[in-house]
Design a protein around this motif. Structure first.
Motif, PDB file in Angstrom:
ATOM      1  N   PHE A 123       0.813  -1.208   0.000  1.00 12.34           N
ATOM      2  CA  PHE A 123       0.000   0.000   0.000  1.00 12.34           C
ATOM      3  C   PHE A 123       0.859   1.276   0.000  1.00 12.34           C
ATOM      4  N   TYR A 239      -5.379   0.847   4.009  1.00 14.92           N
ATOM      5  CA  TYR A 239      -6.106   0.940   2.739  1.00 14.92           C
ATOM      6  C   TYR A 239      -6.955   2.204   2.713  1.00 14.92           C
ATOM      7  N   HIS A 240      -7.673   2.454   3.803  1.00 15.08           N
ATOM      8  CA  HIS A 240      -8.577   3.603   3.849  1.00 15.08           C
ATOM      9  C   HIS A 240      -7.812   4.924   3.729  1.00 15.08           C
ATOM     10  N   ARG A 242      -5.008   5.433   2.412  1.00 16.17           N
ATOM     11  CA  ARG A 242      -4.262   5.525   1.165  1.00 16.17           C
ATOM     12  C   ARG A 242      -5.159   5.677  -0.054  1.00 16.17           C
ATOM     13  N   TYR A 243      -6.287   4.982  -0.087  1.00 15.89           N
ATOM     14  CA  TYR A 243      -7.013   4.861  -1.354  1.00 15.89           C
ATOM     15  C   TYR A 243      -8.457   5.356  -1.355  1.00 15.89           C
ATOM     16  N   THR A 244      -9.094   5.464  -0.205  1.00 16.07           N
ATOM     17  CA  THR A 244     -10.509   5.842  -0.244  1.00 16.07           C
ATOM     18  C   THR A 244     -10.652   7.248  -0.783  1.00 16.07           C
ATOM     19  N   ARG A 245     -11.481   7.356  -1.792  1.00 18.77           N
ATOM     20  CA  ARG A 245     -11.661   8.654  -2.436  1.00 18.77           C
ATOM     21  C   ARG A 245     -12.647   9.476  -1.643  1.00 18.77           C
TER      22      ARG A 245
ATOM     23  N   GLN B 187     -12.482   0.778  -5.374  1.00 21.31           N
ATOM     24  CA  GLN B 187     -13.071   2.105  -5.205  1.00 21.31           C
ATOM     25  C   GLN B 187     -14.069   2.457  -6.302  1.00 21.31           C
ATOM     26  N   GLU B 221      -6.683  -1.778  -4.875  1.00 21.18           N
ATOM     27  CA  GLU B 221      -5.641  -0.829  -5.244  1.00 21.18           C
ATOM     28  C   GLU B 221      -4.330  -1.169  -4.513  1.00 21.18           C
ATOM     29  N   MET B 222      -3.218  -1.011  -5.181  1.00 24.61           N
ATOM     30  CA  MET B 222      -1.908  -1.226  -4.548  1.00 24.61           C
ATOM     31  C   MET B 222      -0.872  -0.322  -5.190  1.00 24.61           C
ATOM     32  N   ASP B 223       0.134   0.068  -4.419  1.00 19.82           N
ATOM     33  CA  ASP B 223       1.225   0.868  -4.970  1.00 19.82           C
ATOM     34  C   ASP B 223       2.275   0.001  -5.647  1.00 19.82           C
ATOM     35  N   ILE B 236     -10.531  -6.181   3.700  1.00 26.09           N
ATOM     36  CA  ILE B 236     -10.610  -4.863   3.050  1.00 26.09           C
ATOM     37  C   ILE B 236     -11.869  -4.787   2.183  1.00 26.09           C
TER      38      ILE B 236
END
Lengths: 248, 248
Positions: A123, A239-240, A242-245, B187, B221-223, B236
């Motif tokens: 992540f 995750y939240h 980092r990625y939640t829009r 997302q 999603e992942m980096d 998740i």
């Protein structure tokens, strides 16, 4: 071609002690098993010695020492019948300024610790700081669970009571995950540019005086009042953040 | 007061076989260890026999049989020095219409399976369907990782190739978690009222023909291009489907 056939071999006896934390601490060496992990170690420039079962191919551009299965089992200190074992030097990390940080207070289970490191790397987190009471990152179980992610992300032992104020001075907001009276739900968190998330011990959570150092407390939404595994909780938070829009 | 002091005792020899899956399948019985799990079993009406170490208190309103440590270790088939062991009947679940469902295809690690069950219960999922190739839910390791959550949420073995079409006919949208060409990011998923999420094997993921049955494919999603532990991925997805607020 170098070979070792005796479990009495001096270097094997020496390396086999690396199953003990104090020996790893003293020598700054540790063991990894299997092709994937050895590849990671090699790429990271941490592979020091390579032991391969006699008759097996060496898939690496690194000189191997060929051993009997008995010697490899002696080396790993378990009867895992590993076909290849690497002796590695501990990776050196740059302790620079980070922006997405995880802080672990006394996460004792090696499997949990390793899984958290693996997920943090996936992540795109920058660094993990862990307290003295955590499992050893160079324990074989932690290494396997981490899938070698610690070769990519700095995993640094620190006194969280000193590290948290230092990070705060750098402008990093610190969030404790705790069922505290001032805790807000994860969905309500306004996510800042730079942050650190603190996770605690499997049974006790985060130490009270560490919670007191954090500006924010958060808790994960749940339907039933159950606890979550610390690896699960860490991953959901990461995750939240980092990625939640957010449509703000 | 009933007591058993001999490891040759007939019922102890019989019950000690419950460490084997085929014996659990034949008898529909299984073992749990420790106060928390026995309490859960008692509340669920599944406690059949209670074995406690001589000299210990019985905290339950259920008649105990007092045993020596040797007898308890024989019973549990491991030298765990458990102080109390329960023999339980498998819970009976109503296979009614559900709305939030998890489907597991060949999740082989008992720890992963148990953690998923624990998290599904915490996040208010209705049911878990698991394929024949999954770990046994009544394996002691699965039970410990689940923290007894299977006493609260139906965990039902099913042929996913039949179950998925059945659920779809009930109006449930099925999402496969897979790195598939048609996969969209978590997302981006428009979350329906009723859904099922499919997770796959630790190494292989979900079987291709099962993916083909699902209307939707999603990926997390992942980096960095790493895989996630299946328990982490499941959690998740569940958290996101259940709690992420959508401003549409």
């Amino acid at each position: 071609m170098k070979t070792i056939e005796s479990i009495q071999n001096k270097i094997i006896k020496e390396r086999s002690k690396l199953s003990l934390k104090k020996e790893r601490d003293k020598s700054s060496l540790f063991l990894v098993e299997g092709k994937h992990m050895i590849e990671e170690a090699l790429q990271a420039g941490c592979l020091k010695e390579l032991y391969i079962l006699m008759g097996e191919n060496n898939p690496f551009s690194f000189e191997a020492i060929y051993c009997t299965q008995a010697v490899l089992n002696k080396l790993s200190n378990q009867n895992s019948d590993a076909k290849m074992i690497g002796v590695c030097t501990k990776p050196k990390y740059e302790d620079k300024e980070f922006s997405r940080i995880l802080l672990l207070d006394t996460v004792q289970d090696p499997g949990n610790f390793g899984t958290i490191v693996r997920t943090a790397h996936s992540f795109g987190f920058d660094a993990i700081f862990y307290s003295k009471g955590c499992a050893d990152i160079f324990n074989l179980k932690t290494i396997q669970s981490s899938q070698g992610a610690f070769f990519h992300i700095p995993v640094i032992q620190a006194d969280l009571r000193e590290k948290i104020p230092t990070l705060q001075k750098q402008g990093i907001s610190i969030f404790a995950t705790a069922l505290h009276e001032k805790s807000i739900f994860l969905q309500e968190v306004v996510i800042p540019e730079r942050y650190g998330i603190v996770l605690g011990n499997e049974g006790q959570g985060i130490a009270k005086d560490i919670i007191a150092l954090c500006e924010h407390c958060l808790k994960i939404e749940m339907d039933t009042f159950e606890s979550l595994n610390v690896g699960i909780a860490a991953s959901i938070c990461m995750y939240h953040f980092r990625y939640t829009r957010k449509e703000v």
